[in-house]
Scaffold this motif. Structure first.
Motif, PDB file in Angstrom:
ATOM      1  N   ASN A   3       0.839  -1.196   0.000  1.00  0.00           N
ATOM      2  CA  ASN A   3       0.000   0.000   0.000  1.00  0.00           C
ATOM      3  C   ASN A   3       0.880   1.255   0.000  1.00  0.00           C
ATOM      4  OD1 ASN A   3       0.302   0.886   3.032  1.00  0.00           O
ATOM      5  ND2 ASN A   3      -0.117  -1.314   3.074  1.00  0.00           N
ATOM      6  N   PHE A   4       0.278   2.338  -0.413  1.00  0.00           N
ATOM      7  CA  PHE A   4       0.999   3.598  -0.538  1.00  0.00           C
ATOM      8  C   PHE A   4       1.178   4.259   0.822  1.00  0.00           C
ATOM      9  CE2 PHE A   4       0.603   8.238  -0.758  1.00  0.00           C
ATOM     10  CZ  PHE A   4       1.752   8.533  -1.469  1.00  0.00           C
ATOM     11  N   LYS A   5       2.367   4.825   1.061  1.00  0.00           N
ATOM     12  CA  LYS A   5       2.639   5.601   2.273  1.00  0.00           C
ATOM     13  C   LYS A   5       3.388   6.855   1.869  1.00  0.00           C
ATOM     14  CE  LYS A   5       4.705   5.257   6.862  1.00  0.00           C
ATOM     15  NZ  LYS A   5       5.479   4.411   7.799  1.00  0.00           N
ATOM     16  N   GLU A   6       2.870   7.998   2.280  1.00  0.00           N
ATOM     17  CA  GLU A   6       3.471   9.272   1.879  1.00  0.00           C
ATOM     18  C   GLU A   6       4.847   9.449   2.515  1.00  0.00           C
ATOM     19  OE1 GLU A   6       2.400  14.083   1.869  1.00  0.00           O
ATOM     20  OE2 GLU A   6       1.060  12.611   2.802  1.00  0.00           O
ATOM     21  N   ILE A   7       5.795   9.958   1.743  1.00  0.00           N
ATOM     22  CA  ILE A   7       7.150  10.206   2.243  1.00  0.00           C
ATOM     23  C   ILE A   7       7.149  11.504   3.041  1.00  0.00           C
ATOM     24  CG2 ILE A   7       9.537  10.643   1.584  1.00  0.00           C
ATOM     25  CD1 ILE A   7       9.040   8.975  -0.907  1.00  0.00           C
ATOM     26  N   SER A   8       7.754  11.445   4.242  1.00  0.00           N
ATOM     27  CA  SER A   8       7.778  12.641   5.104  1.00  0.00           C
ATOM     28  C   SER A   8       8.636  13.753   4.496  1.00  0.00           C
ATOM     29  CB  SER A   8       8.323  12.276   6.487  1.00  0.00           C
ATOM     30  OG  SER A   8       8.441  13.432   7.293  1.00  0.00           O
ATOM     31  N   LYS A   9       8.174  15.012   4.619  1.00  0.00           N
ATOM     32  CA  LYS A   9       8.903  16.172   4.102  1.00  0.00           C
ATOM     33  C   LYS A   9       9.788  16.809   5.169  1.00  0.00           C
ATOM     34  CE  LYS A   9       4.944  17.897   3.026  1.00  0.00           C
ATOM     35  NZ  LYS A   9       3.882  18.846   2.571  1.00  0.00           N
ATOM     36  N   PHE A  10       9.750  16.217   6.385  1.00  0.00           N
ATOM     37  CA  PHE A  10      10.463  16.853   7.496  1.00  0.00           C
ATOM     38  C   PHE A  10      11.794  16.164   7.728  1.00  0.00           C
ATOM     39  CE2 PHE A  10       5.967  17.598   7.960  1.00  0.00           C
ATOM     40  CZ  PHE A  10       5.925  18.956   8.178  1.00  0.00           C
ATOM     41  N   PRO A  11      12.739  16.891   8.374  1.00  0.00           N
ATOM     42  CA  PRO A  11      14.107  16.360   8.482  1.00  0.00           C
ATOM     43  C   PRO A  11      14.191  15.114   9.362  1.00  0.00           C
ATOM     44  CG  PRO A  11      13.866  18.370   9.764  1.00  0.00           C
ATOM     45  CD  PRO A  11      12.609  18.242   8.951  1.00  0.00           C
ATOM     46  N   GLU A  12      15.200  14.299   9.021  1.00  0.00           N
ATOM     47  CA  GLU A  12      15.465  13.075   9.758  1.00  0.00           C
ATOM     48  C   GLU A  12      16.517  13.355  10.827  1.00  0.00           C
ATOM     49  OE1 GLU A  12      15.895   8.717   8.023  1.00  0.00           O
ATOM     50  OE2 GLU A  12      17.793   9.794   7.881  1.00  0.00           O
ATOM     51  N   VAL A  13      16.363  12.738  11.995  1.00  0.00           N
ATOM     52  CA  VAL A  13      17.293  12.913  13.115  1.00  0.00           C
ATOM     53  C   VAL A  13      18.039  11.604  13.315  1.00  0.00           C
ATOM     54  CG1 VAL A  13      17.550  13.456  15.554  1.00  0.00           C
ATOM     55  CG2 VAL A  13      15.770  14.610  14.189  1.00  0.00           C
ATOM     56  N   ARG A  14      19.392  11.732  13.497  1.00  0.00           N
ATOM     57  CA  ARG A  14      20.217  10.542  13.703  1.00  0.00           C
ATOM     58  C   ARG A  14      20.960  10.658  15.033  1.00  0.00           C
ATOM     59  NH1 ARG A  14      24.892   7.950   9.723  1.00  0.00           N
ATOM     60  NH2 ARG A  14      26.039   6.868  11.382  1.00  0.00           N
ATOM     61  N   ARG A  15      20.988   9.508  15.740  1.00  0.00           N
ATOM     62  CA  ARG A  15      21.774   9.416  16.952  1.00  0.00           C
ATOM     63  C   ARG A  15      22.581   8.114  16.896  1.00  0.00           C
ATOM     64  NH1 ARG A  15      20.489  13.897  17.226  1.00  0.00           N
ATOM     65  NH2 ARG A  15      19.509  15.053  18.970  1.00  0.00           N
ATOM     66  N   ASP A  16      23.865   8.210  17.291  1.00  0.00           N
ATOM     67  CA  ASP A  16      24.731   7.028  17.315  1.00  0.00           C
ATOM     68  C   ASP A  16      25.104   6.695  18.750  1.00  0.00           C
ATOM     69  OD1 ASP A  16      24.695   7.094  14.572  1.00  0.00           O
ATOM     70  OD2 ASP A  16      26.645   8.059  14.363  1.00  0.00           O
ATOM     71  N   LEU A  17      25.279   5.377  18.980  1.00  0.00           N
ATOM     72  CA  LEU A  17      25.807   4.947  20.270  1.00  0.00           C
ATOM     73  C   LEU A  17      26.553   3.648  20.076  1.00  0.00           C
ATOM     74  CD1 LEU A  17      23.258   3.228  22.634  1.00  0.00           C
ATOM     75  CD2 LEU A  17      22.747   3.624  20.233  1.00  0.00           C
ATOM     76  N   ALA A  18      27.518   3.406  20.979  1.00  0.00           N
ATOM     77  CA  ALA A  18      28.271   2.158  20.965  1.00  0.00           C
ATOM     78  C   ALA A  18      28.094   1.506  22.322  1.00  0.00           C
ATOM     79  CB  ALA A  18      29.735   2.411  20.674  1.00  0.00           C
ATOM     80  N   ILE A  19      27.717   0.229  22.307  1.00  0.00           N
ATOM     81  CA  ILE A  19      27.483  -0.503  23.545  1.00  0.00           C
ATOM     82  C   ILE A  19      28.384  -1.722  23.594  1.00  0.00           C
ATOM     83  CG2 ILE A  19      25.100   0.290  23.827  1.00  0.00           C
ATOM     84  CD1 ILE A  19      24.202  -2.382  22.638  1.00  0.00           C
ATOM     85  N   ILE A  20      28.690  -2.141  24.818  1.00  0.00           N
ATOM     86  CA  ILE A  20      29.475  -3.351  25.028  1.00  0.00           C
ATOM     87  C   ILE A  20      28.542  -4.403  25.617  1.00  0.00           C
ATOM     88  CG2 ILE A  20      31.434  -4.365  26.252  1.00  0.00           C
ATOM     89  CD1 ILE A  20      32.702  -1.596  26.304  1.00  0.00           C
TER      90      ILE A  20
END
Length: 790
Positions: free
Chosen positions: A691-708
């Motif tokens: 099914n169709f889903k509209e693509i967001s026009k708003f910015p994407e947020v990225r967060r990185d983390l490293a776990i042990i």
């Protein structure tokens, strides 16, 4: 079956010429295979009488005969060794024409005038037996045309019957058919029961009633088998393809052709004691009438006396069962043998007889007594004799039971495409000899006569109605039916989509046997017992497969033995697993990967495919099909303990992926790393509806983390915890680095993750992203014991 047209017309004589009769029989379902005249074409041949025979004065092998037949006695020179005075013979007069356009003229043979020719059966085209001059009965009228005397204006009709129409393997059966088609009555010869004139009876014991439910025997004393069969009987037999032998054999053959009941005549002096109908004993032998010695199998029904077998029941008699000119007392046999018991017995001993042909297809189980009386009457009229009582040994429980069939009028209309009124249907059924046992509101309950074993279900009766009504009279109709289209669910993918997917990735589709080598199957699926075949084609194909891997690994071995280093195979098919008393047949999808990950060329490095390559291909397949499948560490007896994954869909196990166990690989003599997968096909073919889903026009947020985390923790668990805490707007989660070393501790590893959030309707605030990010870290710490890597 071959039969004489004249003989048939003695029973029923429709107002049809030969060709019309043949066409009618064929259209009734009894296909006529051919027609042939009963003799060669000749003229000018009459019945002659040899008055005297003198030696030829100038030739040792010739005789000078005086023959009466025409207006005067004429001289004929003859070379036949059996010519004698007082003989009635076929006489071709001067001017006659024999088969092959051979004309008879006045001639001189070694100085003696010859005015005609004495003829043999071969010269007249009656048979291929060349035994000298044909001898006619003593009462043959001298001077009569041989064609008129023998009734040679006749044809032999050869009917090619289907195996179910055993009732038509006789003149009586064919006459019934012709009578039904032409609304005539059958004029059958009437035979009254013949009273016994002596008290001797044959002792009959039947120890195998399931194979011989009915056996009749009668002693006929003081017969004279030197008396030949009458010419009319010999001719009827000849026109049916049977050679005349002696009166006893001729009569039994005649009754078989006339009524359909095979019979046998024993020499009473050759039987030790009475008759025993039993199964053959181990290693028992029998010398047949044709001189062949056979070793009887234990499932062969035999006719025996109190010492030895004398015949294979329903097939052929033994050397001690025949009669000769010295026979004085006969034992006549008429029986009903079970067709199933006799099925294949003639072939087993490389035989095929007229009796076995009929018994295997089914003989009227009520016919034996009528046949016995008819044979007795004929024998007494030819060779004399004194009849005894008929011994009748019958096991009623083993005889066929009368068949009742419900016939519906609407069903007749549905099958034939024609509404036939009830009166017409009832008339057809009655003429066929079927009786209406009980009228029903929607049709009839029909009782089938004993001579029609082929009628057992409703459509058999409908066929009878149709063929008697006339196939030519049935209308041409086109079938009409509603063809509603079935709903095609978009969520279910066709198998062709899976096949196309694997082919596009360099796989070849394999098709292997459903039955496999039990040794191979025990290696790849030791926890299940394969279903053994009752009659396997070979020892290494003797059980049904419980996994498709059995066949695929054999295919891998076949290819590796032919220097094929890179193998990509997939197969879809059923597996067979016993579940209690039932057998589960479930469609599976299996594959095997061996050798380099990509074809060898200058741009690709040479690296063998590994577990994660195959896992990636399955993930791509699941994405195509629209199903969410989870991979979890598992154990399988055929797979490597540390390289095995069990696949789950909605919490249900649907298959396996892994590397072949080294010990199994060694036992199968395979090379390289062998990667296998197997899935329940029906589980993965049902996904989601795109099914169709509209693509967001708003910015994407990225967060990185490293776990042990501990090495024993699967990434799937990490992913599960992250997605549970990251909220509904998490769009992606990626692991971009994995590290193991002293800096993270023994037995641990560092995993670096990227999390992506994007809202479909607004820009995300820093505070809410930070809050979700912290909740993810807390959940990883609490549930998995993870620590942040500094």
């Amino acid at each position: 079956m071959k039969f004489s047209e004249q003989w048939l017309r003695e029973w029923v004589n429709p107002a049809l010429d030969t060709q019309a009769l043949v066409d009618q029989i064929t259209m009734a379902g009894l296909e006529v295979d051919g027609l042939e005249p009963v003799s060669g074409e000749f003229s000018g041949v009459i019945v002659g009488e040899v008055l005297s025979v003198e030696p030829h004065p100038d030739a040792d092998k010739l005789r000078v005969c005086q023959v009466a037949g025409g207006d005067e006695v004429v001289q004929v020179v003859c070379g036949a060794p059996n010519v004698r005075a007082g003989q009635k013979v076929p006489f071709a007069v001067v001017g006659a024409t024999l088969p092959g356009n051979f004309k008879i003229k006045k001639a001189k043979l070694r100085g003696q005038v010859s005015l005609g020719m004495l003829c043999s059966e071969t010269e007249l085209g009656l048979s291929e037996r060349d035994a000298g001059i044909m001898e006619l009965p003593e009462d043959a009228p001298v001077g009569q045309s041989l064609v008129d005397y023998l009734g040679l204006n006749d044809v032999t009709i050869d009917v090619d019957l289907t195996p179910n129409r055993s009732d038509c393997l006789s003149i009586r059966g064919l006459a019934r058919e012709v009578a039904v088609l032409n609304r005539l009555q059958v004029e059958a010869p009437q035979t009254a029961p013949i009273a016994a004139t002596h008290g001797e009876v044959i002792e009959v014991t039947v120890t195998a009633p399931e194979g011989c439910p009915r056996y009749l025997g009668r002693i006929l004393k003081n017969v004279d088998l030197t008396v030949p069969s009458p010419m009319w009987m010999q001719e009827k037999l000849r026109r049916s393809g049977i050679r005349s032998i002696d009166a006893a054999v001729d009569v039994t053959n005649y009754v078989m052709l006339e009524l359909g009941q095979p019979m046998h005549a024993f020499d009473r002096a050759e039987l030790k004691g009475g008759i025993v109908v039993r199964m053959a004993r181990p290693a028992e032998t029998l010398v047949l009438l044709d001189g062949q010695e056979v070793t009887l199998s234990a499932d062969t029904l035999v006719i025996a006396d109190h010492e030895k077998p004398v015949a294979i029941a329903g097939v052929m008699g033994g050397e001690h069962s025949g009669v000769s000119e010295t026979t004085r007392d006969l034992v006549l046999e008429a029986a009903y043998f079970d067709p199933i018991t006799l099925a294949g017995k003639a072939r087993e001993y490389s035989l095929h007889t007229d009796a076995s042909h009929r018994f295997e297809r089914g003989v009227d189980y009520q016919l034996a007594r009528d046949a016995m009386e008819r044979a007795t009457e004929l024998l007494m009229s030819i060779v004399g004799g004194e009849p005894g009582e008929i011994v009748d040994v019958t096991s009623e429980p083993h005889l066929p039971q009368a068949t009742l069939i419900d016939l519906r009028a609407q069903r007749i209309a549905d099958v034939l495409g024609l509404d036939i009124d009830r009166a017409t249907v009832e008339d057809i059924l009655t003429r066929l000899g079927l009786s209406i046992d009980q009228p029903l509101p929607e049709g009839w309950r029909i009782r089938v006569p004993s001579y029609r074993p082929d009628l057992s279900i409703e459509v058999d009766l409908i066929e009878e109605v149709g063929r008697v009504y006339g196939y030519d009279n049935l209308p041409v109709t086109e079938p009409v039916g509603a063809l509603a289209l079935r709903a095609d669910s978009e969520a279910v993918r066709p198998l062709s989509a899976v096949q196309s997917f694997f082919v596009s990735r360099g796989y070849q589709e394999a098709i292997t046997y459903s039955f496999v080598d039990p040794k191979v199957q025990a290696l790849v699926d030791p926890d299940r017992d394969g279903i053994a075949l009752a009659n396997p084609i070979s020892a290494d194909l003797s059980v049904m497969r419980t996994t498709l891997w059995s066949g695929l690994l054999k295919t891998v071995a076949h290819n590796q033995n032919r220097q094929q280093p890179r193998i990509r195979l997939f197969e879809s098919g059923l597996r067979f697993v016993r579940e209690g008393d039932d057998i589960e047949q479930r469609p599976m999808l299996s594959g095997v990967v061996v050798g380099p990950n990509s074809p060898e060329n200058w741009a690709n490095g040479r690296r063998d495919a590994d577990f994660f390559d195959t896992k990636g291909e399955l993930e791509a397949l699941f994405q195509l099909l629209g199903v969410q499948v989870d991979f979890a560490k598992g154990e399988h007896p055929a797979l490597h303990p540390g390289q095995t994954a069990e696949l789950f869909l909605a919490g249900q196990s649907i298959g396996w992926l892994g590397t072949l166990h080294p010990q199994v690989q060694k036992n199968l003599e395979l090379n390289g790393t062998i990667l296998l997968f197997e899935l329940f096909l029906d589980a993965v073919l049902s996904g989601y509806v795109p099914n169709f889903k509209e693509i967001s026009k708003f910015p994407e947020v990225r967060r990185d983390l490293a776990i042990i985390i501990e090495n024993g923790i699967a990434f799937a668990d990490v992913e599960r915890v992250v997605r549970q805490q990251a909220g509904n707007h998490l769009t992606a989660l990626r692991a971009f680095d994995v590290y193991e070393g002293q800096s993270v501790g023994e037995g641990k590893r560092s995993v670096a993750l990227s999390l992506f959030w994007q809202h479909p309707e607004r820009t995300l605030h820093e505070e809410e992203v930070h809050k979700l990010f912290n909740e993810v870290i807390t959940a990883l710490t609490e549930e998995l014991g993870a620590t942040l890597r500094s």
